[in-house]
Design a protein around this motif. Structure first.
Motif, short mmCIF file in Angstrom:
data_model
loop_
_atom_site.label_atom_id
_atom_site.label_comp_id
_atom_site.label_asym_id
_atom_site.label_seq_id
_atom_site.Cartn_x
_atom_site.Cartn_y
_atom_site.Cartn_z
N GLN A 1 -2.37 4.96 -7.60
CA GLN A 1 -3.65 3.64 -6.47
C GLN A 1 -2.59 2.74 -6.38
O GLN A 1 -3.01 1.92 -7.45
CB GLN A 1 -4.94 3.97 -6.90
CG GLN A 1 -5.54 2.90 -6.15
CD GLN A 1 -5.66 3.49 -5.40
OE1 GLN A 1 -6.44 4.38 -4.39
NE2 GLN A 1 -6.10 2.49 -3.91
N MET A 2 -2.22 1.90 -5.06
CA MET A 2 -1.82 0.20 -4.85
C MET A 2 -2.60 -0.35 -4.82
O MET A 2 -3.04 0.13 -3.51
CB MET A 2 0.13 0.87 -4.88
CG MET A 2 0.54 2.26 -4.96
SD MET A 2 1.88 1.60 -4.43
CE MET A 2 1.35 2.28 -2.49
N ASN A 3 -2.94 -0.95 -5.13
CA ASN A 3 -3.91 -2.73 -4.86
C ASN A 3 -3.24 -3.72 -4.69
O ASN A 3 -2.11 -3.58 -5.93
CB ASN A 3 -5.46 -2.51 -5.40
CG ASN A 3 -5.73 -1.58 -6.09
OD1 ASN A 3 -6.30 -0.18 -4.44
ND2 ASN A 3 -6.83 -0.59 -6.83
N ALA A 4 -3.89 -5.01 -3.90
CA ALA A 4 -2.92 -5.94 -4.31
C ALA A 4 -1.56 -5.86 -3.93
O ALA A 4 -1.10 -6.52 -4.52
CB ALA A 4 -3.79 -6.47 -5.41
N LEU A 5 -1.58 -5.10 -3.18
CA LEU A 5 0.33 -4.79 -2.32
C LEU A 5 0.90 -5.63 -1.99
O LEU A 5 0.08 -7.24 -1.34
CB LEU A 5 0.03 -3.66 -1.15
CG LEU A 5 0.17 -2.00 -2.19
CD1 LEU A 5 0.04 -1.64 -1.37
CD2 LEU A 5 1.57 -2.30 -2.86
N LYS A 6 2.22 -6.50 -2.24
CA LYS A 6 2.22 -7.38 -2.56
C LYS A 6 3.93 -7.41 -1.29
O LYS A 6 5.05 -6.10 -1.14
CB LYS A 6 3.58 -8.42 -2.79
CG LYS A 6 2.31 -8.61 -4.30
CD LYS A 6 2.90 -9.26 -5.28
CE LYS A 6 1.77 -9.91 -6.64
NZ LYS A 6 2.20 -10.09 -7.82
N PRO A 7 4.75 -8.44 -0.97
CA PRO A 7 5.77 -7.68 0.48
C PRO A 7 6.83 -7.14 -0.39
O PRO A 7 7.90 -6.73 -0.26
CB PRO A 7 6.34 -9.04 1.00
CG PRO A 7 5.15 -9.97 1.36
CD PRO A 7 4.67 -9.62 0.17
N GLY B 1 1.96 9.46 1.78
CA GLY B 1 0.69 8.59 0.94
C GLY B 1 1.33 7.26 1.45
O GLY B 1 0.79 6.57 1.84
N GLY B 2 2.60 7.25 1.87
CA GLY B 2 3.21 6.04 2.23
C GLY B 2 2.83 5.30 3.79
O GLY B 2 2.14 6.36 4.28
N GLY B 3 3.38 4.48 3.73
CA GLY B 3 3.12 3.91 5.03
C GLY B 3 3.28 2.25 4.84
O GLY B 3 3.90 1.43 4.10
N LEU B 4 2.52 1.54 6.09
CA LEU B 4 2.30 0.01 6.93
C LEU B 4 1.41 -0.64 6.29
O LEU B 4 0.38 0.42 6.78
CB LEU B 4 3.09 0.17 8.26
CG LEU B 4 2.89 -1.30 8.43
CD1 LEU B 4 4.53 -2.92 7.21
CD2 LEU B 4 2.95 -1.71 10.11
N VAL B 5 1.53 -1.43 5.54
CA VAL B 5 0.42 -2.56 4.55
C VAL B 5 0.21 -3.49 4.85
O VAL B 5 1.41 -3.93 4.92
CB VAL B 5 -0.45 -1.42 3.22
CG1 VAL B 5 0.47 -1.69 2.87
CG2 VAL B 5 -1.17 -1.83 2.94
N GLN B 6 -0.82 -4.22 5.19
CA GLN B 6 -0.39 -5.62 5.10
C GLN B 6 -1.09 -6.29 3.19
O GLN B 6 -1.12 -5.54 2.68
CB GLN B 6 -1.87 -6.29 5.80
CG GLN B 6 -1.67 -5.59 7.40
CD GLN B 6 -2.83 -6.79 8.07
OE1 GLN B 6 -3.44 -7.43 7.98
NE2 GLN B 6 -2.27 -7.11 9.21
#
Length: 124
Positions: free
Chosen positions: A79-85, A8-13
């Motif tokens: 579940q990961m929301n509001a992801l940050k760098p 489920g990993g990947g690149l997200v803004q």
């Protein structure tokens, strides 16, 4: 044979969401605590969450990440929301040799089975 595999990993803004899965086999999920860890380049592996009958979160992810599990599917989710760098890292799930997460759930040495990890990159 005990196995754990993350997906489920990947690149997200920044501000986006991802759901990681930890598929387990070789043991009964309801008998053991499962933790999620992450490791960024050049940093130590960090424990961020754990689940048995209750859930634990580190301050760095509390309020943004949610851990859950489906015993019938032998799978634990993050579940990961509001992801940050700064959430960019390789994410790992791991199994403790006990049902309890306990207050030391963030200690790497308390887990004896690990998955290979999945990369999460938060970038615009």
């Amino acid at each position: 044979q005990v196995q754990l595999v993350e997906s489920g990993g990947g690149l997200v803004q920044p501000g986006g969401s991802l759901r990681l899965s930890c598929t387990t086999s070789g043991f009964a999920l309801y008998d053991y605590a499962i933790g999620w860890f992450r490791q960024a380049p050049g940093k130590e592996r960090e424990g961020i969450s754990c689940i048995n009958s209750i859930t634990y979160y580190s301050d760095s992810v509390k309020g943004r990440f949610t851990i859950s599990k489906d015993n019938a599917k032998n799978t634990v989710y993050l579940q990961m929301n509001a992801l940050k760098p700064e959430d960019t890292a390789v994410y790992y799930c791991a199994r403790r040799n006990t049902y309890y997460c306990s207050t030391d759930y963030r200690s790497v040495s308390e887990y004896n089975y690990w998955g290979p990890g999945t990369q999460v990159t938060v970038s615009s």
